[in-house]
Design a protein around this motif. Structure first.
Motif, PDB file in Angstrom:
ATOM      1  N   LEU A 208       1.030  -1.182  -0.024  1.00 44.04           N
ATOM      2  CA  LEU A 208      -0.447  -0.439  -0.445  1.00 44.04           C
ATOM      3  C   LEU A 208       0.533   1.085  -0.018  1.00 44.04           C
ATOM      4  N   MET A 209       2.350   1.219   0.531  1.00 45.54           N
ATOM      5  CA  MET A 209       3.052   2.193   0.708  1.00 45.54           C
ATOM      6  C   MET A 209       3.322   2.485   0.037  1.00 45.54           C
ATOM      7  N   LEU A 210       3.586   1.399  -1.937  1.00 43.25           N
ATOM      8  CA  LEU A 210       4.218   2.090  -2.585  1.00 43.25           C
ATOM      9  C   LEU A 210       3.035   2.457  -3.555  1.00 43.25           C
ATOM     10  N   PHE A 211       1.925   2.675  -2.943  1.00 46.73           N
ATOM     11  CA  PHE A 211       0.676   3.579  -3.765  1.00 46.73           C
ATOM     12  C   PHE A 211       0.385   4.747  -4.141  1.00 46.73           C
ATOM     13  N   PRO A 212       0.161   5.443  -4.269  1.00 47.19           N
ATOM     14  CA  PRO A 212       0.463   7.319  -4.254  1.00 47.19           C
ATOM     15  C   PRO A 212      -0.731   6.871  -3.290  1.00 47.19           C
ATOM     16  N   LEU A 213      -0.958   8.309  -2.431  1.00 43.27           N
ATOM     17  CA  LEU A 213      -2.249   8.416  -2.162  1.00 43.27           C
ATOM     18  C   LEU A 213      -3.783   8.343  -2.095  1.00 43.27           C
ATOM     19  N   PRO A 214      -4.611   7.736  -1.750  1.00 41.51           N
ATOM     20  CA  PRO A 214      -5.531   7.531  -2.540  1.00 41.51           C
ATOM     21  C   PRO A 214      -6.085  10.120  -2.555  1.00 41.51           C
ATOM     22  N   GLU A 215      -7.056  10.015  -3.204  1.00 36.65           N
ATOM     23  CA  GLU A 215      -7.979  11.333  -3.222  1.00 36.65           C
ATOM     24  C   GLU A 215      -8.372  11.324  -1.732  1.00 36.65           C
ATOM     25  N   SER A 216      -7.994  10.820  -1.204  1.00 39.15           N
ATOM     26  CA  SER A 216      -9.826  11.047   0.577  1.00 39.15           C
ATOM     27  C   SER A 216      -8.537  11.677   1.046  1.00 39.15           C
ATOM     28  N   GLY A 217      -7.267  11.707   1.014  1.00 40.96           N
ATOM     29  CA  GLY A 217      -5.647  12.107   1.687  1.00 40.96           C
ATOM     30  C   GLY A 217      -5.568  10.954   2.903  1.00 40.96           C
ATOM     31  N   TRP A 218      -5.715   9.945   2.521  1.00 43.87           N
ATOM     32  CA  TRP A 218      -6.234   9.279   3.816  1.00 43.87           C
ATOM     33  C   TRP A 218      -5.072   8.109   3.802  1.00 43.87           C
ATOM     34  N   ARG A 219      -3.653   7.710   3.944  1.00 43.37           N
ATOM     35  CA  ARG A 219      -3.330   6.209   3.976  1.00 43.37           C
ATOM     36  C   ARG A 219      -3.419   5.185   4.141  1.00 43.37           C
ATOM     37  N   PRO A 220      -3.814   3.957   3.471  1.00 41.63           N
ATOM     38  CA  PRO A 220      -4.905   2.679   3.662  1.00 41.63           C
ATOM     39  C   PRO A 220      -4.133   2.179   4.749  1.00 41.63           C
ATOM     40  N   LYS A 221      -5.308   1.811   6.549  1.00 38.56           N
ATOM     41  CA  LYS A 221      -4.140   1.113   6.955  1.00 38.56           C
ATOM     42  C   LYS A 221      -4.590  -0.553   6.808  1.00 38.56           C
ATOM     43  N   VAL A 222      -3.544  -0.986   7.879  1.00 39.39           N
ATOM     44  CA  VAL A 222      -4.052  -2.462   8.079  1.00 39.39           C
ATOM     45  C   VAL A 222      -3.726  -2.730   9.411  1.00 39.39           C
ATOM     46  N   TYR A 223      -4.791  -4.008   9.501  1.00 41.25           N
ATOM     47  CA  TYR A 223      -5.328  -4.513  10.858  1.00 41.25           C
ATOM     48  C   TYR A 223      -4.995  -6.049  10.652  1.00 41.25           C
ATOM     49  N   THR A 224      -4.829  -6.391  11.617  1.00 44.90           N
ATOM     50  CA  THR A 224      -5.451  -8.011  12.389  1.00 44.90           C
ATOM     51  C   THR A 224      -6.398  -7.756  13.021  1.00 44.90           C
ATOM     52  N   SER A 225      -6.988  -9.096  13.086  1.00 44.21           N
ATOM     53  CA  SER A 225      -8.087  -9.305  13.825  1.00 44.21           C
ATOM     54  C   SER A 225      -8.269 -10.558  13.937  1.00 44.21           C
ATOM     55  N   SER A 226      -9.394 -10.857  15.487  1.00 46.48           N
ATOM     56  CA  SER A 226      -9.840 -12.296  15.560  1.00 46.48           C
ATOM     57  C   SER A 226     -11.182 -12.291  16.226  1.00 46.48           C
ATOM     58  N   ALA A 227     -11.798 -12.353  14.724  1.00 42.36           N
ATOM     59  CA  ALA A 227     -13.235 -11.813  16.337  1.00 42.36           C
ATOM     60  C   ALA A 227     -13.647 -13.651  16.895  1.00 42.36           C
ATOM     61  N   VAL A 228     -13.158 -14.681  16.493  1.00 39.00           N
ATOM     62  CA  VAL A 228     -12.623 -15.711  18.034  1.00 39.00           C
ATOM     63  C   VAL A 228     -12.511 -15.288  19.275  1.00 39.00           C
ATOM     64  N   ALA A 229     -11.024 -14.402  18.750  1.00 40.30           N
ATOM     65  CA  ALA A 229     -10.819 -14.169  20.467  1.00 40.30           C
ATOM     66  C   ALA A 229     -10.910 -12.573  20.610  1.00 40.30           C
ATOM     67  N   GLY A 230     -11.592 -12.287  19.283  1.00 34.76           N
ATOM     68  CA  GLY A 230     -12.155 -10.758  19.484  1.00 34.76           C
ATOM     69  C   GLY A 230     -10.972  -9.213  19.745  1.00 34.76           C
ATOM     70  N   THR A 231      -9.849  -9.968  19.204  1.00 30.57           N
ATOM     71  CA  THR A 231      -9.077  -9.247  18.707  1.00 30.57           C
ATOM     72  C   THR A 231      -8.905  -8.062  17.856  1.00 30.57           C
ATOM     73  N   GLY A 232      -7.937  -7.217  18.097  1.00 29.72           N
ATOM     74  CA  GLY A 232      -8.286  -6.180  16.429  1.00 29.72           C
ATOM     75  C   GLY A 232      -9.896  -5.306  16.335  1.00 29.72           C
ATOM     76  N   LEU A 233     -10.952  -6.234  16.764  1.00 30.49           N
ATOM     77  CA  LEU A 233     -12.260  -5.285  16.151  1.00 30.49           C
ATOM     78  C   LEU A 233     -12.374  -3.645  16.779  1.00 30.49           C
ATOM     79  N   ASP A 234     -11.382  -3.502  17.833  1.00 30.24           N
ATOM     80  CA  ASP A 234     -11.822  -1.778  18.393  1.00 30.24           C
ATOM     81  C   ASP A 234     -10.812  -1.421  17.896  1.00 30.24           C
ATOM     82  N   GLU A 235      -9.465  -1.421  17.487  1.00 28.70           N
ATOM     83  CA  GLU A 235      -8.473  -0.242  16.343  1.00 28.70           C
ATOM     84  C   GLU A 235      -9.309  -0.577  15.034  1.00 28.70           C
ATOM     85  N   VAL A 236     -10.077  -2.130  14.569  1.00 29.23           N
ATOM     86  CA  VAL A 236     -10.914  -1.126  13.278  1.00 29.23           C
ATOM     87  C   VAL A 236     -11.501  -0.601  12.707  1.00 29.23           C
ATOM     88  N   TRP A 237     -12.380  -0.356  14.393  1.00 28.84           N
ATOM     89  CA  TRP A 237     -13.707   1.024  15.074  1.00 28.84           C
ATOM     90  C   TRP A 237     -13.072   1.882  14.160  1.00 28.84           C
TER      91      TRP A 237
END
Lengths: 363, 363
Positions: free
Chosen positions: B257-286
Motif C-alpha cells: 500500500l505504501m507503494l501506491f500514491p496517496l488516494p484522493e481522500s488523503g487517507w493512507r490506507p491502514k492494515v489491521y489484524t483481527s480475530s473475531a474468535v479471540a475478539g482482538t483487533g476489532l476495537d482498532e478497526v472501528w
C-alpha cells in the motif's frame, strides 16, 4: 521540414496534405498536387502506393484519416478497409511516462537500434493536449532529431480531435495504414494525462512505462492504475551519479510489481534501467520485448488480446456515440442541469433522475 | 424465520411481503396483511412507519424496491423520494473478501460491538450470483446468527436482478430507506466476483478489504484494482498458530500500500489484524474507521465523494439504459453477430462496424 512545422500545418489547415516526411523535400512534379485542397488519388492509388511503402502517400492517407471533413472520412474508411488484409503484421508497443521521464530520448535511442536490426518502425502519439491547443507536447521541434531522417523510421505527431475517443480512433486507424505500408514495429507514445494511457493500452500488444529515478519516492507520483497496465518498466537516465538512484528505483518497482497478481498475459512485468546517453540497457529492453512477444504468441494471449481490443473499440465507439447523442439532445441539454441540481441536493435519487431523463429522451 | 428461508421466499415469490425480521414471528392482526399479494399501505403510511423505525414496514418497503413489478416500482420510487430528506445521515462501509476470508464472522463480531455502542446497524449485500441462481452465497443459513436477533441490527440479503446494475440500484435505494429508518451505520458486503466491488465501492464512504493470512503469497490472489480501492485492509483469523502468518501478511500489505500514491481522500490506507474468535483487533478497526470518517469529513472528501457517487449513478444508469436499448434493438440484435465476425476476421475496422450499426439504429 521538421515535425513541429509539419504538425503545425496539419492542425491548422487540414487540407494541406502532407508532402514529404523524413525525406528531403523536392519539387513535386505530379500535376495532381497543384490543387492542394482536394486529394486527387483514388482509393486504389492510395492503397497501391501505401502497400509499396510510399511514405508521402502514407502521410497523405493519414491526413485523410485525421480529417474531420466527411468526404475525407469516407475515402479514409475505404482506404483502411482495403489495407486491413495487409495490416496486423506488427508488434505494437505503447510507451508512457510523464514529461521529463525521457521518452523522446529513449525512443530515439531504441528506435535507431530497432531500425538497424532490419525493422521498419512507425512512431505515433496520442496527445490529449492536442484536443485543445492544436499544439502537441509530443511534437517538440528538437525531439528525436537523429531518427527523424532515418528512412526506416516514420514519425507522426498526435492527431487532434474533439475528444480522446476521436484522437484514439484516428491513431488506431493510422496503425492499420502504417502496418500495410510495411512498418513491423509500431510505437504509440503518450503522456500521463487523463485516460490517454487507457486508450493507448487498448491498442497495443505491450505497454511500457518510463520512469526517471527520483529521490526514492517516485512511486508516489504514479497514477493509480498505470502500474497494473505495465508489461515493462524502464528506469531512464541511469547514468553517472544517477546510477545508484536508478538501481534503487528499479528494486522498488520490482517489489511493487511482485505484489500484484500475475497479469492475464502470464508475463511477470520486468523492470530495466537504461541510459540513452550511455547507450546502456536498450539491448535488454528490446530482448525482453521480443521475449514478451514470443511468450504471448505461444500462449495465445497475443492474438486473444488483439481480438478483445477490436471488440473493445467497437463497443466503446458505440457507447460514446450513444452517450453523445443523448447528452447533446437539445431537450436533455436544457433539462440536465436541473436534474443534476436535484440529485446534488438529495431531492431526487440519481436513479429516478436518470429514468425520467431517459423517458423524455425516448419521446 | 432465518435469513435463508426469508431470502428464498423473497426471490421465489416477490409478492410474499417480508413479515418480520430479527423479531420473533407473531400473528399479524392487521387485516391488510391478509391479501399478501398486494401492498396495502399508502406511500404516506410506509414513510411514516419507516421514519419510526418499524422494521417490518421497512422490510416490506425494501421488497417493493426489489420488485420488478412496475406498480411496485412506482410506489417504491415515491417512498424513496419522501425518505430522501431523512436519509444520508450514516456512515456507509463496504466490506469485501473472497469466500473463506471470514466476512460473516467479522461482520458478526464488529456488528455486535458497533450496536453495543449505541448505533443502529444495517447489513446489506451485493451478491452477483443472485442474478442467476436466486440463491445467495451471502445468505447462508448459519451466518451471523448472534446478531440476527439483535434488535439494533437489520440484516438483508442481496436483491436479485437481471444485471449487476439492477442489483446495485436496488441496494443503493435500500440504503436510503435504512437511513431514513434511523440506521446510522450501513455495511454493504460483497464477494469478489465480477464488478461487484466497483459497484459497492461506488456507494460507500469507506471500503474495507478482508483477507485471510495464507502461506505468504496471498497478495497474488488479489484481483487487480481492489488494492487501490481499499481504505482499510483487515487480516482476519489472526489467532493461535496463525498469528505469525497474519503479522507477516500485514507487513506485506503495508509495503504494497505504501507503494501506491496517496488516494484522493488523503487517507493512507491502514492494515489491521483481527480475530473475531479471540475478539482482538476489532476495537482498532472501528477506531480507525471513525478516524477515517472524521478525517474525510474535515477535509471535505466525505461530502464531495458522496456527491460524485450520486452523479456516477445517474450517468451510469443512463449509460446502461442507452446501451441496453441499442443491443436489444431487434435489428441490431440480428446484425451484430455478423459485424462482430467481420471485425474478428479483420475484414472491417471496429470503428467502421460501429458507425454502420449506429447509422442503422438511428433510422
Amino acid at each position: 521540414m521538421d515535425h513541429f512545422e509539419k504538425h503545425h500545418r496539419e492542425t491548422h489547415a487540414e487540407s494541406a496534405l502532407d508532402v514529404t516526411q523524413g525525406v528531403e523535400q523536392q519539387p513535386i512534379v505530379n500535376p495532381h498536387f497543384v490543387r492542394r485542397h482536394r486529394p486527387e488519388f483514388t482509393t486504389e492509388q492510395f492503397v497501391k502506393r501505401i502497400l509499396e511503402g510510399d511514405i508521402a502517400v502514407l502521410s497523405q492517407a493519414i491526413t485523410l484519416v485525421e480529417s474531420n471533413n466527411p468526404a475525407h472520412y469516407a475515402q479514409a474508411q475505404e482506404i483502411i478497409e482495403r489495407c486491413l488484409p495487409y495490416a496486423g503484421k506488427s508488434v505494437r508497443i505503447g510507451i508512457t511516462g510523464v514529461p521529463g521521464a525521457g521518452k523522446s530520448t529513449f525512443i530515439e535511442a531504441i528506435g535507431g537500434m530497432v531500425a538497424a536490426q532490419n525493422h521498419k518502425l512507425a512512431v505515433l502519439a496520442i496527445d490529449p493536449s492536442s484536443e485543445r491547443s492544436g499544439g502537441s507536447i509530443l511534437g517538440d521541434k528538437t525531439r528525436m532529431e537523429s531518427i527523424s531522417t532515418n528512412p526506416k523510421i516514420f514519425i507522426r505527431p498526435s492527431p487532434s480531435a474533439g475528444s480522446l475517443g476521436g484522437v484514439a480512433r484516428k491513431t488506431r486507424e493510422t496503425v492499420v495504414l502504417c502496418e500495410a505500408a510495411g512498418y513491423d514495429i509500431v510505437f504509440v507514445e503518450t503522456v500521463g494525462v487523463g485516460q490517454s494511457e487507457t486508450a493507448v493500452h487498448s491498442m497495443v500488444d505491450m505497454f511500457m512505462l518510463l520512469q526517471i529515478a527520483g529521490a526514492g519516492d517516485e512511486l508516489q507520483g504514479i497514477k493509480r492504475g498505470i502500474m497494473e497496465m505495465a508489461d515493462a518498466v524502464v528506469i531512464t537516465k541511469a547514468e553517472g551519479d544517477n546510477i545508484t538512484r536508478a538501481e534503487l528505483a528499479k528494486r522498488q518497482f520490482e517489489n511493487a510489481l511482485m505484489l500484484f497478481p500475475l497479469p492475464e498475459s502470464g508475463w511477470r512485468p520486468k523492470v530495466y534501467t537504461s541510459s540513452a546517453v550511455a547507450g546502456t540497457g536498450l539491448d535488454e529492453v528490446w530482448a525482453g520485448t521480443m521475449d514478451f512477444v514470443s511468450f504471448t504468441r505461444a500462449n495465445g494471449f497475443f492474438e486473444a488480446n488483439r481480438r478483445r481490443q477490436n471488440q473493445y473499440w467497437m463497443r466503446e465507439t458505440i457507447d460514446e456515440a450513444l452517450k453523445s447523442d443523448f447528452y447533446h439532445n437539445p431537450q436533455i441539454e436544457s433539462l440536465l442541469p436541473r436534474y443534476c441540481e436535484q440529485v446534488l441536493a438529495d431531492l431526487t435519487s440519481p436513479f429516478s433522475a436518470a429514468h425520467e431523463l431517459l423517458a423524455l429522451y425516448k419521446k
